[in-house]
Design an enzyme around this catalytic site. Structure first.
Site, PDB file in Angstrom:
ATOM      1  N   TRP A 148       0.221  28.546  31.165  1.00 29.56           N
ATOM      2  CA  TRP A 148      -0.825  28.928  32.128  1.00 29.56           C
ATOM      3  C   TRP A 148      -1.594  30.118  31.590  1.00 29.56           C
ATOM      4  CZ3 TRP A 148      -1.593  25.356  35.602  1.00 29.56           C
ATOM      5  CH2 TRP A 148      -2.517  25.589  36.626  1.00 29.56           C
ATOM      6  N   ASP A 204      -9.196  35.948  33.611  1.00 28.25           N
ATOM      7  CA  ASP A 204     -10.090  36.188  34.738  1.00 28.25           C
ATOM      8  C   ASP A 204      -9.629  35.370  35.949  1.00 28.25           C
ATOM      9  OD1 ASP A 204     -10.821  33.653  33.672  1.00 28.25           O
ATOM     10  OD2 ASP A 204     -12.825  33.839  34.534  1.00 28.25           O
ATOM     11  N   GLU A 207      -9.017  31.835  35.574  1.00 26.44           N
ATOM     12  CA  GLU A 207      -7.835  31.513  34.761  1.00 26.44           C
ATOM     13  C   GLU A 207      -8.184  30.926  33.397  1.00 26.44           C
ATOM     14  OE1 GLU A 207      -5.940  28.879  37.995  1.00 26.44           O
ATOM     15  OE2 GLU A 207      -4.626  30.610  37.966  1.00 26.44           O
ATOM     16  N   GLU A 208      -9.338  31.306  32.859  1.00 26.95           N
ATOM     17  CA  GLU A 208      -9.797  30.686  31.620  1.00 26.95           C
ATOM     18  C   GLU A 208     -10.008  31.668  30.473  1.00 26.95           C
ATOM     19  OE1 GLU A 208     -12.272  27.054  33.781  1.00 26.95           O
ATOM     20  OE2 GLU A 208     -13.293  28.911  33.265  1.00 26.95           O
ATOM     21  N   GLU A 428     -12.441  22.209  47.442  1.00 27.02           N
ATOM     22  CA  GLU A 428     -12.801  23.264  46.495  1.00 27.02           C
ATOM     23  C   GLU A 428     -14.268  23.133  46.085  1.00 27.02           C
ATOM     24  OE1 GLU A 428     -11.621  23.043  42.169  1.00 27.02           O
ATOM     25  OE2 GLU A 428     -10.288  24.665  42.825  1.00 27.02           O
TER      26      GLU A 428
HETATM   27  C1  NOJ Z   1      -8.518  27.500  40.349  1.00 20.85           C
HETATM   28  C2  NOJ Z   1      -9.363  28.703  40.568  1.00 20.85           C
HETATM   29  O1  NOJ Z   1     -10.180  28.898  39.442  1.00 20.85           O
HETATM   30  C3  NOJ Z   1      -8.510  29.916  40.824  1.00 20.85           C
HETATM   31  O2  NOJ Z   1      -9.322  31.024  41.091  1.00 20.85           O
HETATM   32  C4  NOJ Z   1      -7.588  29.684  41.990  1.00 20.85           C
HETATM   33  O3  NOJ Z   1      -6.724  30.774  42.118  1.00 20.85           O
HETATM   34  C5  NOJ Z   1      -6.797  28.411  41.816  1.00 20.85           C
HETATM   35  N1  NOJ Z   1      -7.632  27.308  41.455  1.00 20.85           N
HETATM   36  C6  NOJ Z   1      -6.008  28.054  43.081  1.00 20.85           C
HETATM   37  O4  NOJ Z   1      -6.880  27.892  44.158  1.00 20.85           O
END
Ligand code: NOJ
Ligand code: NOJ
Length: 608
Positions: A148, A204, A207-208, A428
């Protein structure tokens, strides 16, 4: 008892009012009806995703927040520290603004859960060795060992902010001792994490990218300031907060490139990113002015950034095509995004609205508004004659600009409305080409984003956190300070507060009416209650929305908030474009407004 029908001639005379005005009222009526209907749905949507009792969080431990019940492509059946903290900050503000009684038990469950989560050994480390930066956990409070983007250093800061919001309330209630024994030990660990690692790179919020991130730096600054204030209120201290906060604030300035905020120091993208508006609404402080250093919503830098960022989505999503410059569009994470198709996100679109509502609140409170060369383009897009200057609240220009900004904010919420299905579910993303919902469904953060935007629109603002005290050092230094860290052992005793929410005094009822209408005809709801206009067929009747109307499902819906437990009588009326009123036939419809803890109910009718 009021008469249930009226003489046709009399009614049409009353309704032969100017049509234009009627249409205008309908245009705005649609958004406000949707907001009223969506608000209890959003609150329930959040609660459904929290263990142990949330219906969409089966198996989740008490106080653990499921990011989304979706377990397949994407699998969001985990608890993210970020999503959970933002959710509980939202629920705490909701509790403080409206006194929603059942929420406090949930907040305490969250506090208890986080004390335990902090101790879980995970791939980022242990409690005092970096583990607080772990982004997500299983719902039974165990570590996730798969690959992750880790660590994510916003989590501890966001959790501190959520916990401090509740701690402030407890102090105001004379319960400082539970803050000292239960909340402070958790917050202190999070603050120590921030003071130690703020100057290290981080993944960030999306998550990237592993670099420095505006969002993360901004939320860290806030946590240090309010963490230090909390410490002072309970006879503790956070000297590292005091030593590090100025350096964090100094670093925060470096993301501004003269035109907009470059959201990450790495990643090789344009840097235009909703990370920045999310940060601004998170650090919004109702007592701060339009401070540029903390990037308040009404600061000229943030307004300029809002324009550059939102404009970047105008040409790339086909659902935005044809929308003129001064009107809101569907907003995504960042223009280069490809995740799950790279579509607009509900939470980003609503954040664009919330920022504008926050700005309006600040200008009204300050009593004036500044247009600078930095923010001029933002203002000119929505108010073409805007010119650089300071406008006091006694001037008509001030009023016009405030109106234009509110309308602009509403135009983003209207985009969210347009692409929300009629059951109110918020996923989302929504498709950039068709607008239909995509990716994880019933995303907790989307519902929370609705609630915070809704409250900002209603000027129900969160507490100040001390942004106004920001003072910028003359030179920046990257630094670090390690502080106290130990297991938080005390917890709130479960069962001292009712765990389920109690019935609300009023219920928002959504009246669905299937009725085929021709263009120009509108449906209204009227009845024997003041909220229903006391059988009025004129402006007191409740306007219904056709936003979900299709030829195969000719649905009009109307929303009214009514005292729970009341017996009402009602009917729907059709009002033609020439003002002619047609009543439903037969006897009056009868209904007892239910009393429930979500404060929401739905009635399904067809034209009779
Ligand atoms: C992906 C999002 O980019 C991230 O900000 C979020 O914490 C997770 N999904 C879970 O919702
Ligand atoms: C160096 C900067 O001085 C510091 O403030 C920043 O956090 C790190 N680079 C990480 O990017």
């Amino acid at each position: 008892m009021q008469v249930s029908t009226c003489l046709f001639a009399l009614c049409s005379a009353v309704l032969a009012a100017p049509r234009q005005e009627n249409l205008l009222r309908r245009a705005t009526g649609s958004l406000t009806s949707w907001l009223a209907a969506e608000s209890p749905i959003a609150l329930q949507g959040v609660l459904n995703n929290i263990g142990p009792n949330g219906v969409d969080a089966p198996g989740a431990d008490s106080g653990m927040v499921v990011a989304s019940p979706d377990q397949v492509n994407p699998d969001y059946f985990y608890s993210w520290t970020r999503d959970s903290a933002l959710t509980f900050k939202c629920l705490t503000d909701q509790f403080l603004a409206y006194g929603t009684s059942g929420l406090e038990a949930q907040i305490r469950d969250y506090v208890n859960a986080q004390a335990a989560v902090q101790t879980i050994e995970n791939p980022s480390g242990g409690l005092c060795t970096g583990g607080l930066g772990e982004p997500k956990f299983y719902l039974n409070q165990t570590a996730f060992f798969g690959p992750w983007g880790r660590p994510q250093r916003d989590g501890p800061a966001l959790r501190a902010t959520a916990l401090i919001a509740y701690a402030r309330y407890l102090i105001s209630q004379g319960e400082s001792s539970s803050v000292s024994s239960i909340i402070w030990p958790i917050v202190q660990n999070d603050l120590s994490y921030v003071t130690q690692y703020w100057n290290d790179t981080t993944f960030d919020l999306w998550e990237e990218i592993d670099s420095s991130s505006f969002w993360t730096t901004a939320v860290q600054y806030r946590a240090l300031i309010e963490g230090n204030t909390l410490a002072g209120q309970i006879g503790e201290s956070c000297s590292n907060c005091v030593s590090q906060a100025p350096n964090v604030l100094c670093f925060l300035q470096s993301y501004w490139n003269g035109e907009y905020i470059v959201a990450n120091t790495g990643g090789g993208r344009s840097g235009k990113d909703s990370n920045t508006i999310l940060a601004s609404i998170h650090v919004f402080d109702p007592d701060a002015s339009c401070d540029d250093n903390t990037f308040q919503p009404c600061s000229d830098k943030m307004l300029a950034n809002h324009k550059v960022l939102t404009d970047s989505f105008r040409s790339i999503y086909s659902i935005n095509s044809g929308i003129s410059e001064g009107s809101g569009v569907a907003v995504g994470r960042y223009p280069e995004d490809t995740y799950q198709g790279g579509n607009p996100w509900y939470l980003c679109t609503m954040a664009a609205a919330e920022l504008l509502y926050d700005a309006v609140y600040q200008w009204k409170r300050i009593g004036s508004l500044n247009v600078t060369s930095t923010s001029l383009a933002f203002f000119q897009a929505i108010y073409p004659s805007a010119a650089v200057g300071t406008y006091s609240s006694s001037s008509s220009t001030f009023d016009s600009i405030i109106d234009a900004v509110m309308t602009y904010g509403d135009s983003y919420m209207s985009i969210a409305e347009k692409y929300t299905p009629s059951n109110g579910s918020l996923s989302e993303q929504f498709s950039k080409t068709t607008g239909s919902p995509l990716s994880a469904y019933d995303l907790t953060w989307s519902f929370a984003a609705f609630l915070t935007a809704y409250n900002a629109r209603a000027a129900a603002m969160p507490a100040s956190w001390g942004a106004a005290s920001a003072s910028l050092p003359s030179s920046c230094s990257g630094s670090s300070a390690s502080g106290p860290c130990s297991t938080a052992t005390a917890t709130f005793t479960s069962g001292t507060l009712t765990p389920t929410c109690s019935a609300q005094p009023s219920t928002t009822v959504i009246f669905n009416e299937l009725v085929t209408t021709t263009y120009g005809t509108n449906i209204y709801l009227t009845g024997d209650n003041s909220e229903l206009g006391n059988w009025s067929t004129g402006s007191e009747a409740v306007p219904c929305s056709a936003s979900a109307y299709t030829s195969t499902n000719p649905l009009w819906y109307c929303v009214a908030t009514l005292p729970a437990g009341t017996d009402i009588q009602y009917k729907f009326i059709q009002v033609a474009s020439d003002g002619t009123v047609t009543w439903e036939s037969g006897s009056n419809r009868e209904y007892t407004v239910p009393s429930n803890c979500a404060g929401v109910a739905e009635v399904n009718d067809s034209w009779q």
